[in-house]
Design a protein around this motif. Structure first.
Motif, PDB file in Angstrom:
ATOM      1  N   GLY A   1       1.084  58.096  50.710  1.00  0.00           N
ATOM      2  CA  GLY A   1       0.650  58.166  49.310  1.00  0.00           C
ATOM      3  C   GLY A   1       0.586  56.773  48.722  1.00  0.00           C
ATOM      4  N   SER A   2       0.314  56.742  47.452  1.00  0.00           N
ATOM      5  CA  SER A   2       0.110  55.472  46.779  1.00  0.00           C
ATOM      6  C   SER A   2       1.429  54.784  46.451  1.00  0.00           C
ATOM      7  N   THR A   3       1.485  53.469  46.634  1.00  0.00           N
ATOM      8  CA  THR A   3       2.694  52.740  46.225  1.00  0.00           C
ATOM      9  C   THR A   3       2.850  52.853  44.703  1.00  0.00           C
ATOM     10  N   ALA A   4       1.733  53.005  44.001  1.00  0.00           N
ATOM     11  CA  ALA A   4       1.779  53.051  42.524  1.00  0.00           C
ATOM     12  C   ALA A   4       2.582  54.246  42.014  1.00  0.00           C
ATOM     13  N   THR A   5       2.575  55.339  42.782  1.00  0.00           N
ATOM     14  CA  THR A   5       3.300  56.536  42.314  1.00  0.00           C
ATOM     15  C   THR A   5       4.774  56.480  42.709  1.00  0.00           C
ATOM     16  N   LEU A   6       5.180  55.382  43.393  1.00  0.00           N
ATOM     17  CA  LEU A   6       6.579  55.234  43.826  1.00  0.00           C
ATOM     18  C   LEU A   6       7.408  54.424  42.828  1.00  0.00           C
ATOM     19  N   VAL A   7       6.740  53.894  41.783  1.00  0.00           N
ATOM     20  CA  VAL A   7       7.419  52.946  40.879  1.00  0.00           C
ATOM     21  C   VAL A   7       8.611  53.592  40.176  1.00  0.00           C
ATOM     22  N   GLY A   8       8.518  54.912  39.954  1.00  0.00           N
ATOM     23  CA  GLY A   8       9.648  55.605  39.310  1.00  0.00           C
ATOM     24  C   GLY A   8      10.871  55.671  40.214  1.00  0.00           C
ATOM     25  N   ILE A   9      10.664  55.491  41.523  1.00  0.00           N
ATOM     26  CA  ILE A   9      11.777  55.548  42.492  1.00  0.00           C
ATOM     27  C   ILE A   9      12.236  54.132  42.855  1.00  0.00           C
TER      28      ILE A   9
ATOM     29  N   SER B   1      -5.158  48.325  46.000  1.00  0.00           N
ATOM     30  CA  SER B   1      -4.174  49.412  46.082  1.00  0.00           C
ATOM     31  C   SER B   1      -3.739  49.660  47.522  1.00  0.00           C
ATOM     32  N   PRO B   2      -2.435  49.557  47.833  1.00  0.00           N
ATOM     33  CA  PRO B   2      -1.985  50.012  49.150  1.00  0.00           C
ATOM     34  C   PRO B   2      -1.580  51.476  49.113  1.00  0.00           C
ATOM     35  N   TRP B   3      -1.652  52.153  50.278  1.00  0.00           N
ATOM     36  CA  TRP B   3      -0.921  53.388  50.497  1.00  0.00           C
ATOM     37  C   TRP B   3       0.290  53.004  51.349  1.00  0.00           C
ATOM     38  N   ILE B   4       1.281  53.877  51.440  1.00  0.00           N
ATOM     39  CA  ILE B   4       2.428  53.587  52.299  1.00  0.00           C
ATOM     40  C   ILE B   4       2.821  54.863  53.045  1.00  0.00           C
ATOM     41  N   VAL B   5       3.069  54.720  54.347  1.00  0.00           N
ATOM     42  CA  VAL B   5       3.488  55.850  55.187  1.00  0.00           C
ATOM     43  C   VAL B   5       5.009  55.964  55.082  1.00  0.00           C
ATOM     44  N   LEU B   6       5.458  57.148  54.607  1.00  0.00           N
ATOM     45  CA  LEU B   6       6.879  57.337  54.323  1.00  0.00           C
ATOM     46  C   LEU B   6       7.521  58.393  55.216  1.00  0.00           C
ATOM     47  N   VAL B   7       8.810  58.194  55.532  1.00  0.00           N
ATOM     48  CA  VAL B   7       9.611  59.170  56.271  1.00  0.00           C
ATOM     49  C   VAL B   7      10.830  59.505  55.424  1.00  0.00           C
ATOM     50  N   SER B   8      11.201  60.785  55.415  1.00  0.00           N
ATOM     51  CA  SER B   8      12.450  61.198  54.767  1.00  0.00           C
ATOM     52  C   SER B   8      13.601  60.504  55.464  1.00  0.00           C
TER      53      SER B   8
END
Ligand code: KDG
Length: 337
Positions: free
Chosen positions: A94-102, A239-246
């Motif tokens: 997903g977008s790094t932009a939507t991670l700013v709250g975390i 805009s970057p996306w970032i691949v995330l793992v739990s």
């Protein structure tokens, strides 16, 4: 009595054989990894996900399999981020932009005009600064493997051609759920409306919003050209996306399994940057052919936009931390020598 004891022993042996068999079956049953993403399967994001899935299966000898689910069917970026943190889903992009709250340091990548070109983006994202920002995710329950390319963002709208700053006045512009994007477009005079990507097409179609901003690839793959007449080439932010793992899932993996995910992620990153750039290179012609009216911002107008937006850089620097901000600027100065 002897017969009864013999039958008990036979039964116990039988049960242990079944359990052993299940254990073996469990051993060879592939680890199923639920991977969510927001664009459709035909998009650059969907194509890169296919490469990631194939690479994970190949490198693990079939022991690890990605069950990829696109079109935000597992939820929006923000919802999937929470599912990973809680351990209810294993991976996403997903977008790094939507991670700013975390992780507030992710706002670094929202800085308007931070990168002049993709070479600078690759060098910074894959270098020490990008690594530092990715590492900040771990304390919040996420592991960032690699950055993918969403790309340089451009403006579309259904109201008018935007050729100068004043043309932005009053346009209801959808932005990602992110404070910097909100401030960026308010500063430019638009009426910025934050919405998740999954609601964007219908918001444009119903005229709930007049416009949006995304890379050419997304404008094409999400068919925004069907409901957006005007496209302005602004390249206002990369805009970057970032691949995330739990992290809950990651911590349960063996070193080999972690190695498989990281190696496959790097292969998918290298593939998707090439694939995205090749598609973007011809996207403008495609979008024109599909009826969009294209305006390329003149250098003077782009300069006015850039100057106006430097006013928000101070707030971003304060939010991400002056050390990280200064390290980024120094890295960019080195690259531009
Ligand atoms: O899952 C969709 C996201 O990747 C999203 O960030 C795409 O750039 C995007 C946007 O405008 O929401």
């Amino acid at each position: 009595m002897k017969t009864f004891r013999r039958s008990l022993i036979t039964c116990a042996v039988g049960v242990s054989l079944v359990v052993a068999g299940l254990a073996n079956a469990q051993d060879i049953k592939p680890r199923l990894i639920r991977f969510g993403y927001g664009l459709n399967e035909q998009s650059n994001q969907g194509r890169a996900t296919k490469v990631l899935a194939d690479e994970i299966e190949k490198l693990s000898g079939g022991k690890m399999k990605l069950r990829a689910v696109g079109a935000a069917a597992l939820g929006s970026d923000v919802q999937m981020q929470q599912a990973l943190i809680g351990g209810a889903q294993e991976m996403m992009v997903g977008s790094t932009a939507t991670l700013v709250g975390i992780t507030k340091e992710m706002a670094l990548w929202d800085t308007p005009f931070l990168f002049n070109n993709v070479q600078e983006a690759d060098a910074v994202l894959d270098g020490p600064v990008g690594d530092k920002v990715r590492a900040k995710l771990e304390e919040k329950g996420l592991v960032g493997l690699v950055y993918w390319e969403n790309g340089f963002r451009n403006l579309t709208n259904s109201k008018r051609s935007v050729a100068k700053l004043e043309d932005m006045d009053g346009i209801k512009l959808r932005v990602m759920q992110n404070p910097v994007f909100l401030e960026t477009f308010k500063t430019l005079g638009a009426n910025a409306v934050p919405l998740p990507f999954s609601e964007l097409f219908s918001a444009l179609e119903t005229k709930a919003v007049d416009g949006q901003e995304n890379p050419f690839n997304t404008i094409l793959s999400s068919r925004f050209y069907e409901i957006q007449k005007y496209l302005t080439v602004s390249n206002h932010v990369y805009s970057p996306w970032i691949v995330l793992v739990s992290k809950k899932y990651w911590d349960g993996l063996s070193a080999d399994e972690k190695g498989v995910l990281m190696a496959a992620a790097k292969t998918s990153r290298d593939f998707m940057r090439k694939d995205t750039r090749a598609e973007a290179a011809k996207a403008l012609a495609d979008l024109k052919e599909k009826g969009m009216e294209i305006t390329v911002l003149r250098a003077t107008e782009a300069g006015r936009m850039r100057d106006k937006l430097t006013t928000i850089n101070g707030g971003i620097a304060a939010s991400v931390g002056m050390d990280l901000w200064k390290e980024t600027q120094a890295e960019l100065a080195r690259l531009r020598k």
